[in-house]
Write a protein that holds these residues in place. Sequence first.
Motif, PDB file in Angstrom:
ATOM      1  N   GLN A  24       0.832  -1.183   0.000  1.00  0.00           N
ATOM      2  CA  GLN A  24       0.000   0.000   0.000  1.00  0.00           C
ATOM      3  C   GLN A  24       0.879   1.249   0.000  1.00  0.00           C
ATOM      4  OE1 GLN A  24      -2.033  -1.411   3.391  1.00  0.00           O
ATOM      5  NE2 GLN A  24      -2.922  -2.953   2.046  1.00  0.00           N
ATOM      6  N   TRP A  25       0.268   2.365  -0.400  1.00  0.00           N
ATOM      7  CA  TRP A  25       1.037   3.605  -0.465  1.00  0.00           C
ATOM      8  C   TRP A  25       1.384   4.128   0.928  1.00  0.00           C
ATOM      9  CZ3 TRP A  25       2.750   3.642  -5.032  1.00  0.00           C
ATOM     10  CH2 TRP A  25       1.964   3.450  -6.158  1.00  0.00           C
ATOM     11  N   LEU A  37       0.905  10.032   0.100  1.00  0.00           N
ATOM     12  CA  LEU A  37      -0.243  10.191  -0.783  1.00  0.00           C
ATOM     13  C   LEU A  37       0.138  10.569  -2.210  1.00  0.00           C
ATOM     14  CD1 LEU A  37      -2.794  12.042   1.525  1.00  0.00           C
ATOM     15  CD2 LEU A  37      -2.779   9.641   0.871  1.00  0.00           C
ATOM     16  N   MET A  84      -0.190   7.916  -5.149  1.00  0.00           N
ATOM     17  CA  MET A  84      -1.568   7.600  -5.484  1.00  0.00           C
ATOM     18  C   MET A  84      -2.251   8.780  -6.160  1.00  0.00           C
ATOM     19  SD  MET A  84      -4.647   6.068  -3.116  1.00  0.00           S
ATOM     20  CE  MET A  84      -5.178   7.642  -2.455  1.00  0.00           C
ATOM     21  N   THR A 132      -5.763   1.862  -1.504  1.00  0.00           N
ATOM     22  CA  THR A 132      -4.679   2.817  -1.756  1.00  0.00           C
ATOM     23  C   THR A 132      -3.450   2.149  -2.369  1.00  0.00           C
ATOM     24  OG1 THR A 132      -3.638   2.559   0.427  1.00  0.00           O
ATOM     25  CG2 THR A 132      -5.438   4.159   0.245  1.00  0.00           C
TER      26      THR A 132
END
Length: 268
Positions: free
Chosen positions: A132-133, A137, A140, A190
């Motif tokens: 996941q990121w 942020l 994404m 995400t």
Amino acid sequence: MQRARWFSLENRFVPPIFITLILVVGHLSFGMLESYQKTFLAIAASLLAELILSRIFYGKWPHLASAYITGISVGILLRSPAFWPYVLCSVISLTSKYVLRMKDRHLWNPSNFGISVLLFLAGDTVTSLSIQWGNYLWPMMVIWALGATIIWRLQRFHITGTYVASFILFAMIRSWMTGTPWQSEIAPITGPEYQLFIFFMITDPKTTVRSWRGQCIVAFLVALVEMILRFNQVIYAPFYALFIVGPAALALDIWLHSPRAKTLATTV
């Protein structure tokens, strides 16, 4: 005019460029690739399978953009210490496009079919990407900005939007029913795995139903089945949900638009 068309978002090279960008951003940010060699092997196997199968079934050389997307998706999403799953998954994916057909349309998104089959049958050797990121942020946001623009221009953003909204809704329901933090339920979307899923797999023009409303319903049902699978601790819920819902909906849509179905409708 020709030059403008080449650089337009409708060009068939735009999706391959975009998925390559996902790979580059994801790998530079988090090192998400298993190895360059395995990804290149998956792409090469996919391209070669497309060339051979197209010559066998149709007697012509194909456009390779779709095969490249399938191969790079396999290279990104698959995880295995061995090399053979990358070749086998790419070959299975491309073969499904030529064999599992109804009324001249293939029913499964190729990479979704191949990855789902390998995860189900070779789970002791193969797994999927689960990065996941995290709190970063910007990767994404870059992917979402470009992906949303491209999908909007291709008039398929409603599919992505419906799925994302449904996923968040069902994530909140899961959080309420299980008592887990809502952040942990929403977190999977995400990851780069889901970026490929929402921008390429569920929006595949070749394997989606015809109507705008039908496409939204299918996206909602995919998210619903995914929630049910997650309740049963199914690890690869999104892939299996699309594997189940997508082809069933497409087969029904093809039948409803067939002459026989129309004849039955007029006689009832």
